[in-house]
Design an enzyme around this catalytic site. Structure first.
Site, PDB file in Angstrom:
ATOM      1  N   HIS A   1       1.545   4.381  -2.991  1.00 31.47           N
ATOM      2  CA  HIS A   1       1.499   5.852  -2.891  1.00 31.47           C
ATOM      3  C   HIS A   1       2.705   6.451  -3.630  1.00 31.47           C
ATOM      4  O   HIS A   1       2.578   7.458  -4.318  1.00 31.47           O
ATOM      5  CB  HIS A   1       1.557   6.296  -1.434  1.00 31.47           C
ATOM      6  CG  HIS A   1       0.241   6.249  -0.702  1.00 31.47           C
ATOM      7  ND1 HIS A   1      -0.909   6.857  -1.179  1.00 31.47           N
ATOM      8  CD2 HIS A   1      -0.108   5.682   0.486  1.00 31.47           C
ATOM      9  CE1 HIS A   1      -1.907   6.664  -0.315  1.00 31.47           C
ATOM     10  NE2 HIS A   1      -1.454   5.944   0.702  1.00 31.47           N
TER      11      HIS A   1
ATOM     12  N   GLU B   1      -6.111   7.002  -1.362  1.00 28.42           N
ATOM     13  CA  GLU B   1      -6.135   5.800  -0.519  1.00 28.42           C
ATOM     14  C   GLU B   1      -6.696   4.610  -1.291  1.00 28.42           C
ATOM     15  O   GLU B   1      -6.199   3.485  -1.189  1.00 28.42           O
ATOM     16  CB  GLU B   1      -6.967   6.048   0.742  1.00 28.42           C
ATOM     17  CG  GLU B   1      -6.266   6.907   1.778  1.00 28.42           C
ATOM     18  CD  GLU B   1      -4.905   6.352   2.134  1.00 28.42           C
ATOM     19  OE1 GLU B   1      -4.785   5.133   2.336  1.00 28.42           O
ATOM     20  OE2 GLU B   1      -3.951   7.132   2.189  1.00 28.42           O
TER      21      GLU B   1
ATOM     22  N   HIS C   1       0.841  -1.206   0.000  1.00 26.58           N
ATOM     23  CA  HIS C   1       0.000   0.000   0.000  1.00 26.58           C
ATOM     24  C   HIS C   1       0.878   1.259   0.000  1.00 26.58           C
ATOM     25  O   HIS C   1       0.650   2.185  -0.783  1.00 26.58           O
ATOM     26  CB  HIS C   1      -0.922  -0.016   1.233  1.00 26.58           C
ATOM     27  CG  HIS C   1      -1.724   1.227   1.395  1.00 26.58           C
ATOM     28  ND1 HIS C   1      -3.038   1.327   0.977  1.00 26.58           N
ATOM     29  CD2 HIS C   1      -1.400   2.438   1.911  1.00 26.58           C
ATOM     30  CE1 HIS C   1      -3.470   2.550   1.241  1.00 26.58           C
ATOM     31  NE2 HIS C   1      -2.503   3.244   1.817  1.00 26.58           N
ATOM     32  N   GLU C   2       1.889   1.287   0.864  1.00 23.50           N
ATOM     33  CA  GLU C   2       2.734   2.486   0.963  1.00 23.50           C
ATOM     34  C   GLU C   2       3.578   2.672  -0.301  1.00 23.50           C
ATOM     35  O   GLU C   2       3.755   3.790  -0.774  1.00 23.50           O
ATOM     36  CB  GLU C   2       3.629   2.403   2.207  1.00 23.50           C
ATOM     37  CG  GLU C   2       2.851   2.416   3.522  1.00 23.50           C
ATOM     38  CD  GLU C   2       1.893   3.589   3.637  1.00 23.50           C
ATOM     39  OE1 GLU C   2       2.250   4.702   3.205  1.00 23.50           O
ATOM     40  OE2 GLU C   2       0.773   3.389   4.135  1.00 23.50           O
TER      41      GLU C   2
HETATM   42 ZN   LIG Z   1      -2.382   5.257   2.307  1.00 29.32          ZN
END
Ligand SMILES: [Zn+2]
Length: 273
Positions: A147, A201, A143-144
């Protein structure tokens, strides 16, 4: 003199709005994320600033004796990240060649992030307090990293520049010298205390889950991870990670809805390796 400033402001504003400013940072993937993004600073500029901020964080932690204090944990996180990093090529050709770095800060904080250019920081509290499995750690890292692949920080900085240009144009008083001084603060905030939008997100959840699956970590861990987050959130002050990553049942539902797309990738990755 005044007219020159207005011309400069208009030029700045127009370049903010258009020609060449809109692009998409990633391509491909099974989950898709082709939203056009406003980009007014270069990746190189932002990566450089991120590297500086990251080095400062590391130096501060090292001075306090908290940098990779638990060596076994640091090795564990690095091993998981190392399996995910090559999978980034699905979304960006350049990403596997980034100057990746993974470190763990010993802290009760529940936090983790990946700065632009692949500078990952994990806080031991997130792993210890939520008793994260390798699969769950992989979901967080995926997830990170997503980004960073989508360059959400660069987009945020660009939006701030555009907003400042628009305000300056309205007041007919845009002082570019002052604007750049303010921007240093905006950039730093975007790198250190990032609050991403819901759209960001959602993109990070989608891309992150695909990265997790392709690295042959079980993407179903996304469900258990966010359920743990919801539980952690119910007690008192929300931890750092959760103030920027709202934990809601809708988020779990969205991840469940993605599983039919990413589970075949997980199965294939397991078979392949
Ligand atoms: Zn996030």
């Amino acid at each position: 003199m005044h007219i020159l400033r207005i011309v400069a402001a208009i030029t700045f504003f127009l370049s903010a709005l258009g020609l060449g400013g809109c692009q998409t940072s990633t391509t491909g993937g099974a989950v898709g994320a082709e939203r056009k993004q406003l980009m007014l600073v270069s990746s190189q500029e932002l990566d450089q600033m991120a590297a500086q901020s990251y080095n400062k964080l590391k130096a501060d932690a090292a001075a306090k004796g908290t940098l990779n204090a638990d060596q076994a944990m640091a090795q564990r996180v690095r091993a998981i990240a190392a399996r995910i990093q090559p999978q980034t090529k699905v979304f960006r050709n350049d990403a596997p060649g980034w100057n990746w770095e993974v470190n763990v800060i010993n802290s009760n904080e529940l936090n983790a992030y990946c700065m632009p250019g692949g500078k990952i920081m994990f806080y031991s509290g997130l792993i210890r307090q939520l008793s994260l499995s390798d699969d769950e750690i992989a979901v967080v890292i995926g997830h990170e990293i997503a980004h960073a692949l989508r360059e959400h920080s660069r987009e945020q900085v660009s939006q701030a520049i555009a907003a400042q240009a628009a305000i300056g144009l309205g007041a007919e008083l845009l002082d570019l010298g002052q604007a750049s001084a303010d921007m240093a603060g905006v950039v730093y905030q975007s790198l250190i205390a990032t609050r991403f939008s819901r759209t960001d997100e959602n993109e990070a959840d989608r891309i992150g889950l695909e990265l997790t699956a392709r690295a042959s970590y079980d993407p179903r861990a996304g469900v258990s991870l966010w359920q743990k987050m919801i539980t952690a959130n119910s007690g008192g002050r929300p931890p750092e990670f959760l103030s920027s990553h709202p934990a809601e049942s809708s988020r779990v539902q969205q991840i469940e809805a993605l599983l039919p797309t990413v589970m075949p990738l997980y199965t294939a990755a397991r078979r392949g390796g």
